[in-house]
Design a protein around this motif. Structure first.
Motif, PDB file in Angstrom:
ATOM      1  N   ARG A  99       2.848 -11.278  -0.952  1.00  0.00           N
ATOM      2  CA  ARG A  99       3.146 -12.691  -0.715  1.00  0.00           C
ATOM      3  C   ARG A  99       1.883 -13.468  -0.346  1.00  0.00           C
ATOM      4  NH1 ARG A  99       8.563 -11.221   2.663  1.00  0.00           N
ATOM      5  NH2 ARG A  99      10.107 -11.735   1.084  1.00  0.00           N
ATOM      6  N   ALA A 100       1.023 -12.848   0.446  1.00  0.00           N
ATOM      7  CA  ALA A 100      -0.142 -13.560   0.962  1.00  0.00           C
ATOM      8  C   ALA A 100      -1.298 -13.579  -0.016  1.00  0.00           C
ATOM      9  CB  ALA A 100      -0.595 -12.920   2.280  1.00  0.00           C
ATOM     10  N   ILE A 101      -1.600 -12.444  -0.640  1.00  0.00           N
ATOM     11  CA  ILE A 101      -2.826 -12.298  -1.426  1.00  0.00           C
ATOM     12  C   ILE A 101      -2.554 -12.235  -2.918  1.00  0.00           C
ATOM     13  CG2 ILE A 101      -4.917 -10.903  -1.725  1.00  0.00           C
ATOM     14  CD1 ILE A 101      -4.354  -9.798   1.151  1.00  0.00           C
ATOM     15  N   GLY A 102      -1.508 -11.506  -3.314  1.00  0.00           N
ATOM     16  CA  GLY A 102      -1.188 -11.385  -4.726  1.00  0.00           C
ATOM     17  C   GLY A 102      -0.617 -10.020  -5.040  1.00  0.00           C
ATOM     18  N   PRO A 103      -0.010  -9.849  -6.222  1.00  0.00           N
ATOM     19  CA  PRO A 103       0.591  -8.569  -6.596  1.00  0.00           C
ATOM     20  C   PRO A 103      -0.360  -7.380  -6.505  1.00  0.00           C
ATOM     21  CG  PRO A 103       1.308 -10.280  -8.100  1.00  0.00           C
ATOM     22  CD  PRO A 103       0.255 -10.901  -7.226  1.00  0.00           C
ATOM     23  N   TRP A 104      -1.645  -7.577  -6.833  1.00  0.00           N
ATOM     24  CA  TRP A 104      -2.587  -6.448  -6.786  1.00  0.00           C
ATOM     25  C   TRP A 104      -2.737  -5.901  -5.366  1.00  0.00           C
ATOM     26  CZ3 TRP A 104      -6.842  -6.282  -3.698  1.00  0.00           C
ATOM     27  CH2 TRP A 104      -7.309  -7.498  -3.161  1.00  0.00           C
ATOM     28  N   ALA A 105      -2.670  -6.778  -4.382  1.00  0.00           N
ATOM     29  CA  ALA A 105      -2.804  -6.347  -2.992  1.00  0.00           C
ATOM     30  C   ALA A 105      -1.582  -5.552  -2.550  1.00  0.00           C
ATOM     31  CB  ALA A 105      -3.006  -7.562  -2.088  1.00  0.00           C
ATOM     32  N   GLY A 106      -0.386  -6.011  -2.917  1.00  0.00           N
ATOM     33  CA  GLY A 106       0.820  -5.262  -2.591  1.00  0.00           C
ATOM     34  C   GLY A 106       0.839  -3.908  -3.272  1.00  0.00           C
ATOM     35  N   PHE A 107       0.392  -3.869  -4.524  1.00  0.00           N
ATOM     36  CA  PHE A 107       0.310  -2.626  -5.287  1.00  0.00           C
ATOM     37  C   PHE A 107      -0.636  -1.645  -4.598  1.00  0.00           C
ATOM     38  CE2 PHE A 107      -1.723   0.062  -8.441  1.00  0.00           C
ATOM     39  CZ  PHE A 107      -0.674   0.494  -9.244  1.00  0.00           C
ATOM     40  N   THR A 108      -1.823  -2.117  -4.234  1.00  0.00           N
ATOM     41  CA  THR A 108      -2.832  -1.249  -3.626  1.00  0.00           C
ATOM     42  C   THR A 108      -2.389  -0.715  -2.274  1.00  0.00           C
ATOM     43  OG1 THR A 108      -4.595  -2.498  -4.729  1.00  0.00           O
ATOM     44  CG2 THR A 108      -5.232  -1.120  -2.854  1.00  0.00           C
ATOM     45  N   ALA A 109      -1.932  -1.604  -1.392  1.00  0.00           N
ATOM     46  CA  ALA A 109      -1.523  -1.179  -0.054  1.00  0.00           C
ATOM     47  C   ALA A 109      -0.324  -0.240  -0.115  1.00  0.00           C
ATOM     48  CB  ALA A 109      -1.191  -2.406   0.791  1.00  0.00           C
ATOM     49  N   GLY A 110       0.643  -0.565  -0.995  1.00  0.00           N
ATOM     50  CA  GLY A 110       1.855   0.231  -1.074  1.00  0.00           C
ATOM     51  C   GLY A 110       1.631   1.633  -1.602  1.00  0.00           C
ATOM     52  N   TRP A 111       0.925   1.754  -2.734  1.00  0.00           N
ATOM     53  CA  TRP A 111       0.737   3.081  -3.315  1.00  0.00           C
ATOM     54  C   TRP A 111      -0.257   3.921  -2.525  1.00  0.00           C
ATOM     55  CZ3 TRP A 111       4.396   5.026  -5.804  1.00  0.00           C
ATOM     56  CH2 TRP A 111       5.178   4.285  -6.693  1.00  0.00           C
ATOM     57  N   ALA A 112      -1.250   3.294  -1.905  1.00  0.00           N
ATOM     58  CA  ALA A 112      -2.171   4.043  -1.037  1.00  0.00           C
ATOM     59  C   ALA A 112      -1.392   4.655   0.134  1.00  0.00           C
ATOM     60  CB  ALA A 112      -3.286   3.131  -0.524  1.00  0.00           C
ATOM     61  N   PHE A 113      -0.486   3.867   0.702  1.00  0.00           N
ATOM     62  CA  PHE A 113       0.312   4.360   1.832  1.00  0.00           C
ATOM     63  C   PHE A 113       1.275   5.447   1.375  1.00  0.00           C
ATOM     64  CE2 PHE A 113       3.619   3.813   5.208  1.00  0.00           C
ATOM     65  CZ  PHE A 113       2.803   4.049   6.297  1.00  0.00           C
ATOM     66  N   TRP A 114       1.837   5.293   0.179  1.00  0.00           N
ATOM     67  CA  TRP A 114       2.744   6.314  -0.356  1.00  0.00           C
ATOM     68  C   TRP A 114       2.018   7.654  -0.504  1.00  0.00           C
ATOM     69  CZ3 TRP A 114       2.975   9.254  -4.903  1.00  0.00           C
ATOM     70  CH2 TRP A 114       4.189   9.910  -5.144  1.00  0.00           C
ATOM     71  N   VAL A 115       0.799   7.622  -1.062  1.00  0.00           N
ATOM     72  CA  VAL A 115       0.015   8.858  -1.199  1.00  0.00           C
ATOM     73  C   VAL A 115      -0.266   9.462   0.171  1.00  0.00           C
ATOM     74  CG1 VAL A 115      -2.205   9.819  -1.922  1.00  0.00           C
ATOM     75  CG2 VAL A 115      -1.031   8.179  -3.394  1.00  0.00           C
ATOM     76  N   LEU A 116      -0.653   8.617   1.129  1.00  0.00           N
ATOM     77  CA  LEU A 116      -0.922   9.090   2.486  1.00  0.00           C
ATOM     78  C   LEU A 116       0.289   9.803   3.076  1.00  0.00           C
ATOM     79  CD1 LEU A 116      -2.491   9.139   5.213  1.00  0.00           C
ATOM     80  CD2 LEU A 116      -1.560   6.867   5.654  1.00  0.00           C
ATOM     81  N   LEU A 117       1.472   9.187   2.971  1.00  0.00           N
ATOM     82  CA  LEU A 117       2.673   9.781   3.555  1.00  0.00           C
ATOM     83  C   LEU A 117       3.051  11.090   2.877  1.00  0.00           C
ATOM     84  CD1 LEU A 117       5.039   6.726   4.214  1.00  0.00           C
ATOM     85  CD2 LEU A 117       3.485   7.876   5.791  1.00  0.00           C
ATOM     86  N   CYS A 118       2.938  11.137   1.562  1.00  0.00           N
ATOM     87  CA  CYS A 118       3.311  12.360   0.836  1.00  0.00           C
ATOM     88  C   CYS A 118       2.391  13.523   1.191  1.00  0.00           C
ATOM     89  CB  CYS A 118       3.285  12.109  -0.671  1.00  0.00           C
ATOM     90  SG  CYS A 118       4.605  11.025  -1.251  1.00  0.00           S
ATOM     91  N   VAL A 119       1.084  13.262   1.246  1.00  0.00           N
ATOM     92  CA  VAL A 119       0.139  14.317   1.631  1.00  0.00           C
ATOM     93  C   VAL A 119       0.398  14.729   3.081  1.00  0.00           C
ATOM     94  CG1 VAL A 119      -2.292  14.903   1.968  1.00  0.00           C
ATOM     95  CG2 VAL A 119      -1.605  13.554  -0.026  1.00  0.00           C
ATOM     96  N   ALA A 120       0.690  13.751   3.939  1.00  0.00           N
ATOM     97  CA  ALA A 120       0.975  14.053   5.344  1.00  0.00           C
ATOM     98  C   ALA A 120       2.206  14.946   5.475  1.00  0.00           C
ATOM     99  CB  ALA A 120       1.171  12.760   6.127  1.00  0.00           C
ATOM    100  N   VAL A 121       3.213  14.733   4.630  1.00  0.00           N
ATOM    101  CA  VAL A 121       4.409  15.590   4.648  1.00  0.00           C
ATOM    102  C   VAL A 121       4.000  17.045   4.410  1.00  0.00           C
ATOM    103  CG1 VAL A 121       6.497  16.204   3.357  1.00  0.00           C
ATOM    104  CG2 VAL A 121       6.084  13.831   3.999  1.00  0.00           C
TER     105      VAL A 121
END
Length: 471
Positions: A99-121
């Motif tokens: 909403r604030a920066i643009g679709p690329w920012a949501g894409f980057t933050a979201g998938w980076a966090f998804w990878v982090l959580l999956c590896v953490a599992v």
């Protein structure tokens, strides 16, 4: 069913897609669930085990290090709470960044966090399996990890209320354990615990003083403390499935603030007051065990192993949940494979399965490629939480002015000292990046995380440009 258009949406249409996805999810979490999820995110294996390396590097000054990093985390959570209370969404900061920066920012933050959580599992599963195989030698670690995965698949594939109940009791056990530790520690420091003598300031000022390894040791301790705080973000993801998202996230974020100080800074203060910072046990078996052993509490090792096992299993459960909801939100905004966002009976079951399988693959890599691929994977996620925090701060800086103009009534949680507080937090994050670059032990992590982030930004920008061209 969530929105599954092939092209990336605009910020406005992203909001619509998120509402559609969140409305398809069930709203079974109660306020007590959210409060305990926030607490459970704070109290993890990073505190019980990882803090030992920080103490060994920084000495008694680790208390200051945890205080500084804790203040930064409070600012980050306040910013995230402001945005999430105004616009609750299962994609949390990813939605806010879009909403604030643009679709690329949501894409980057979201998938980076998804990878982090999956590896953490996967990492948490390995840690939990090592504890159990210590009790049952000869049993294969991978089999225990698989058993834990199946167990938490069950809690996450069922209605969200089941997940909430599991996390509530997991977190409650951790809270009781650390509260008892703090009470015993304070009594020992005061000299009123039977069989103990008050240590005074001998462990704080002796053997090298308060800063025994100088500024370099303090910096290492500071960096270790920053990454021990990861996990609080999950509460804003869970808030979208609560009975009253706005009130729920506002209360959970507020109550988490002072508990950070009590549990983290308080624990570090008790440990370094009771135990010499250079005691080998602090690193070898963990600082909490070292403190309990110093107090002469029988069975200290097994007590801490049980607490750490609970912390690891709780984190596995919460991270599978967080990863699945983040993936579902991304797909709803056209930022991922269509099938991944399928919702059945109010649960994104495909996302739960894929996130769990990805986590188990990381476990297998720790056995198949322990010397090259697995360390690279660990480095890649090393600083992801800092990248997420940068997106949170940048988004809040932009969205706050927009909300004050368009919907000031939504600001039920307000960032402290805005905009100065937000700018100071961003400056602190930049400083941490520079410190990581300066330290050989964290430089590789920063570079690997930077490479992952750069790839995601490029892909996100290409998708955004393709979507704009299609329109």
């Amino acid at each position: 069913m969530p929105r599954t258009s092939a092209s990336p949406p605009t910020a406005d249409s992203a909001a619509t897609g998120t509402v559609t996805a969140d409305s398809a999810l069930t709203h079974g979490l109660k306020q007590r669930h959210l409060s305990m999820i926030a607490l459970g995110g704070v109290i993890g294996a990073g505190l019980f085990v990882g803090s030992g390396a920080g103490i060994a590097a920084a000495g008694p000054s680790i208390v200051i290090a945890y205080g500084i990093s804790g203040l930064l985390v409070m600012f980050v959570m306040r910013m995230l709470g402001e945005m999430s209370a105004a616009n609750p969404a299962s994609g949390s900061f990813s939605v806010h960044a879009e909403r604030a920066i643009g679709p690329w920012a949501g894409f980057t933050a979201g998938w980076a966090f998804w990878v982090l959580l999956c590896v953490a599992v996967g990492l948490e599963g390995i840690g939990a399996a090592k504890i159990v195989t210590g009790w049952l030698p000869g049993t294969p670690e991978w089999a225990w990890v698989a058993l834990f995965m199946v167990m938490f698949l069950g809690t996450n594939l069922a209605a969200v209320k089941k997940f909430g109940e599991f996390e509530f009791w997991f977190a409650a056990l951790k809270v009781v354990a650390i509260t008892l530790f703090l009470v015993l520690g304070v009594l020992a420091i005061l000299g009123v615990l039977p069989g103990t003598d008050a240590p005074g300031a001998s462990n704080l000022t002796g053997d090298g003083g308060f800063l025994p390894n100088g500024s370099d040791g303090f910096i290492i301790g500071l960096l270790a403390s920053v990454f021990a705080y990861g996990g609080l973000e999950t509460v804003t993801i869970a808030a979208a499935e609560s009975e009253d998202p706005v009130r729920g996230v506002a209360k959970a974020v507020r109550t988490a603030m002072w508990r950070i100080a009590v549990f983290y800074v308080g624990s570090m203060a008790v440990i370094v007051a009771l135990v010499p910072w250079d005691d080998p046990k602090v690193v070898e078996v963990g600082p909490f065990y070292a403190a309990l052993d110093h107090l002469g509490i029988s069975g200290a090792a097994e007590i801490m192993n049980v607490v750490i096992l609970i912390a690891l299993l709780s984190a596995m459960n919460a991270n599978i949940y967080g990863a699945s909801r983040m993936a579902c939100s991304l797909v709803a905004r056209g930022q991922g494979p269509k099938r991944l966002g399928r919702i059945t009976s109010g649960v994104p079951r495909t996302a739960v399965l894929v996130s769990s399988v990805f986590g188990f693959l990381c476990v297998l890599l720790s056995y198949w490629r322990p010397d090259d691929v697995f360390p690279w994977l660990l480095n890649m996620i090393g600083a992801v939480i800092l990248v997420v925090w940068v997106f949170i701060a940048a988004s809040q800086l932009i969205l706050r002015g927009r909300m004050e103009r368009e919907a000031p009534e939504k600001l039920v949680v307000r960032m402290w000292l805005f905009p100065v507080g937000t700018v100071l937090a961003l400056a602190a994050m930049a400083g941490i990046f520079l410190l990581m670059l300066r330290q050989p032990g964290t430089r590789d992590q920063l570079l690997a995380t930077g490479a992952l982030t750069a790839v995601l930004i490029v892909v996100g920008l290409l998708r955004q440009r393709r979507g704009a061209t299609a329109e």
